[in-house]
Design a protein around this motif. Structure first.
Motif, PDB file in Angstrom:
ATOM      1  N   ASP A 179      75.704  30.432  45.067  1.00 45.91           N
ATOM      2  CA  ASP A 179      74.446  31.174  44.937  1.00 45.91           C
ATOM      3  C   ASP A 179      73.747  30.816  43.629  1.00 45.91           C
ATOM      4  O   ASP A 179      72.518  30.931  43.517  1.00 45.91           O
ATOM      5  N   PHE A 205      70.648  28.641  43.453  1.00 49.94           N
ATOM      6  CA  PHE A 205      69.318  29.221  43.656  1.00 49.94           C
ATOM      7  C   PHE A 205      68.976  30.245  42.565  1.00 49.94           C
ATOM      8  O   PHE A 205      68.050  31.039  42.719  1.00 49.94           O
ATOM      9  N   HIS A 257      70.892  32.770  41.593  1.00 50.75           N
ATOM     10  CA  HIS A 257      71.350  34.122  41.951  1.00 50.75           C
ATOM     11  C   HIS A 257      72.696  34.357  41.286  1.00 50.75           C
ATOM     12  O   HIS A 257      73.668  33.651  41.567  1.00 50.75           O
ATOM     13  N   LEU A 289      68.962  42.843  45.895  1.00 53.09           N
ATOM     14  CA  LEU A 289      68.728  42.473  47.300  1.00 53.09           C
ATOM     15  C   LEU A 289      68.962  43.673  48.212  1.00 53.09           C
ATOM     16  O   LEU A 289      68.190  43.935  49.144  1.00 53.09           O
ATOM     17  N   ALA A 296      74.798  38.442  51.202  1.00 55.57           N
ATOM     18  CA  ALA A 296      73.838  37.581  51.900  1.00 55.57           C
ATOM     19  C   ALA A 296      74.038  37.620  53.412  1.00 55.57           C
ATOM     20  O   ALA A 296      73.118  37.345  54.170  1.00 55.57           O
ATOM     21  N   GLN A 297      75.243  37.942  53.863  1.00 53.75           N
ATOM     22  CA  GLN A 297      75.504  38.017  55.308  1.00 53.75           C
ATOM     23  C   GLN A 297      75.494  39.463  55.827  1.00 53.75           C
ATOM     24  O   GLN A 297      75.689  39.701  57.008  1.00 53.75           O
ATOM     25  N   VAL A 337      64.563  35.131  44.521  1.00 56.92           N
ATOM     26  CA  VAL A 337      65.743  34.836  45.338  1.00 56.92           C
ATOM     27  C   VAL A 337      65.611  35.668  46.611  1.00 56.92           C
ATOM     28  O   VAL A 337      65.207  36.827  46.547  1.00 56.92           O
ATOM     29  N   ALA A 338      65.912  35.071  47.739  1.00 59.21           N
ATOM     30  CA  ALA A 338      65.774  35.811  48.996  1.00 59.21           C
ATOM     31  C   ALA A 338      66.928  35.512  49.926  1.00 59.21           C
ATOM     32  O   ALA A 338      67.599  34.490  49.805  1.00 59.21           O
ATOM     33  N   VAL A 339      67.149  36.435  50.846  1.00 61.62           N
ATOM     34  CA  VAL A 339      68.000  36.165  52.001  1.00 61.62           C
ATOM     35  C   VAL A 339      67.047  35.948  53.163  1.00 61.62           C
ATOM     36  O   VAL A 339      66.267  36.839  53.506  1.00 61.62           O
ATOM     37  N   HIS A 392      72.001  34.105  58.084  1.00 61.78           N
ATOM     38  CA  HIS A 392      71.304  34.552  56.872  1.00 61.78           C
ATOM     39  C   HIS A 392      71.637  33.563  55.761  1.00 61.78           C
ATOM     40  O   HIS A 392      72.810  33.316  55.474  1.00 61.78           O
ATOM     41  N   LEU A 393      70.607  33.034  55.129  1.00 57.68           N
ATOM     42  CA  LEU A 393      70.795  32.014  54.095  1.00 57.68           C
ATOM     43  C   LEU A 393      70.236  32.520  52.774  1.00 57.68           C
ATOM     44  O   LEU A 393      69.081  32.953  52.715  1.00 57.68           O
ATOM     45  N   LEU A 394      71.041  32.472  51.712  1.00 56.98           N
ATOM     46  CA  LEU A 394      70.535  32.818  50.384  1.00 56.98           C
ATOM     47  C   LEU A 394      69.777  31.624  49.832  1.00 56.98           C
ATOM     48  O   LEU A 394      70.271  30.494  49.872  1.00 56.98           O
ATOM     49  N   THR A 395      68.558  31.867  49.329  1.00 57.74           N
ATOM     50  CA  THR A 395      67.674  30.768  48.980  1.00 57.74           C
ATOM     51  C   THR A 395      66.616  31.255  47.993  1.00 57.74           C
ATOM     52  O   THR A 395      66.721  32.345  47.442  1.00 57.74           O
ATOM     53  N   ASN A 396      65.624  30.423  47.756  1.00 58.54           N
ATOM     54  CA  ASN A 396      64.456  30.814  46.953  1.00 58.54           C
ATOM     55  C   ASN A 396      63.211  30.787  47.826  1.00 58.54           C
ATOM     56  O   ASN A 396      63.120  29.983  48.746  1.00 58.54           O
TER      57      ASN A 396
END
Lengths: 296, 141
Positions: free
Chosen positions: A41, A44, A46, A55, A156-157, B86-88, B96-100
């Motif tokens: 993570d 990115f 995080h 989140l 995240a999931q 930062v987003a899911v 679900h992908l953690l990303t920007n």
């Protein structure tokens, strides 16, 4: 705690010490642990716990309309308790709602006062049988119910960031074991790594319906003089962060009547506590434990 | 200028994903038993425990499930990006992908906003799947 009860009940031990100590503030191990938890993570940007709970809190804003207006009641309310507790890191540092509004963002939607403290220090509890405890110096705080639930999946999931979290089932299990209803609880000591954690835990325990926390918190519900005191030491937000030992030690101390100026009862214009509900939480809402303590 | 942010740690589990990214393809494991498209990669399906998979290439379109706006740089490589998002992202295929989120300001991001993949070739062998607001042409298509 459940392990402690297990080894006591099986006769393997007579007294169990549960302790926590950490130089988290002056050392760098807490920061390193949180960085290592980030894994890929970090690619990115995080990192750590604040990002994960941000989140979760954002999803809750979307699903049931919570937000900083709710969380500031928690942060400000707990700060009032801390100011009755000379051992609290935030003792002598009162905070108003305006102070909260002006506080800087860390990871939006969480501001600095939505985050728990990082503390040098420790805390410990001793668990034993009621028979032995009765002969000890302090009056016992009796374990009347326990429950756990661990949804486990990484944030995240996860699709339960806005609840129900593990608190729902853990709370129900503890209440059922104790044979009591939620409205028999006099006060709560809630694991409060972030203000949102307090809201979602109280919500999943059933103190209010999704999104009704803001109304429930109005008028100082959780504060000194309130109808449902929460985190009466100041909690992890305003007293000290000792993981699950912050809430459970305070719950036991309140039941024993050892809390000085912050003691629940006439001293703080609250109900004298017969039953206190206590939570612990791990990861980003990934695991949850609940314990009910009562006066003997 | 050299790239000064953390890079993914490639291992046997995630190698296929990051190789796909280099080709600008979002490659996921799809369970042959129950059809579940999963992320992160694993040797068996978290839903049905089947170990057989096929490759699924995502169209790279989804919605912002949730997001967080960083105002603190926990790594010096991100200091120049503050504030960043930062987003899911919940892909249409399920994972679900953690990303920007890129290509818009943090205050323009909302939950459930449609987004599409925006490839960022950061170093020779690594490409990151970031996401930007879905262009209207894609949305109409």
């Amino acid at each position: 705690m459940q392990h402690a009860v297990g080894v006591l009940e099986s006769g393997l031990c007579r007294y169990v010490l549960i302790s926590y100590g950490h130089n988290a503030l002056s050392g760098d191990s807490m920061r390193r642990m949180l960085m290592e938890l980030s894994g890929d993570d970090a690619v990115f940007g995080h990192f750590g716990a604040t990002g994960g709970y941000a989140l979760a809190a954002r999803r809750a804003m979307h699903e049931f309309g919570t937000g900083p207006e709710t969380w500031k009641k928690i942060a400000v309310g707990q700060r009032k308790w801390a100011n009755l507790n000379p051992a609290a890191m935030m003792f002598g540092k009162p905070m108003t709602e305006a102070d909260y509004d002006k506080a800087r963002w860390v990871v939006e939607p969480l501001r600095l006062p939505d985050n728990c403290l990082i503390t040098d220090g420790g805390r410990a509890i001793i668990v034993t049988s009621l028979e032995r405890a009765r002969d000890l110096k302090q009056p016992p705080a009796v374990i009347m119910g326990m429950g756990q639930d661990h949804p486990s999946t990484a944030v995240a999931q996860s699709d339960w960031m806005a609840g129900p979290t593990g608190a729902r089932k853990a709370g129900e299990t503890a209440l059922a074991m104790a044979g009591i209803r939620l409205d028999e609880v006099d006060a709560c000591e809630i694991y409060d790594c972030f203000t949102y954690t307090v809201e979602i835990t109280l919500q999943d325990y059933g103190f209010f319906k999704p999104g009704e926390g803001r109304d429930w918190l109005q008028g100082g519900t959780i504060e000194p003089g309130g109808s449902m005191p929460v985190n009466t030491s100041g909690g992890q937000l305003s007293e000290a962060y000792f993981m699950g030992l912050t809430p459970i030690a305070e719950g036991a101390m309140q039941i024993m009547g050892r809390c000085g100026k912050r003691q629940l009862g006439p001293e703080t214009r609250t109900k004298s506590p017969e039953i206190i509900m206590i939570s612990d939480n791990g990861g980003i809402l990934e695991s949850h434990s609940c314990i009910l303590l009562r006066r003997w | 200028m050299s790239y000064d942010k953390p890079l993914p740690r490639i291992n046997a589990d995630n190698q296929a994903f990051w190789e796909g990214c280099r080709m600008h393809e979002l490659r996921f494991q799809q369970c042959k038993g129950c059809g579940h498209v999963r992320w992160p990669p694993s040797d068996r399906c978290p839903r049905c425990h089947c170990t057989e998979t096929r490759r699924l290439i995502s169209k790279g379109i989804g919605r912002v499930y949730t997001f967080a706006v960083y105002h603190v740089a926990y790594h010096p490589g991100f200091a120049g990006d503050l504030p960043y998002t930062v987003a899911v992202v919940a892909l249409d295929e399920g994972p679900h992908l953690l990303t920007n989120i890129v290509g818009c300001r943090p205050e323009q991001v909302v939950c459930d906003m449609p987004v599409e993949v925006a490839w960022e070739d950061v170093v020779d062998r690594i490409t990151l799947p970031k996401f930007r607001p879905l262009s209207s042409a894609e949305g109409l298509g």
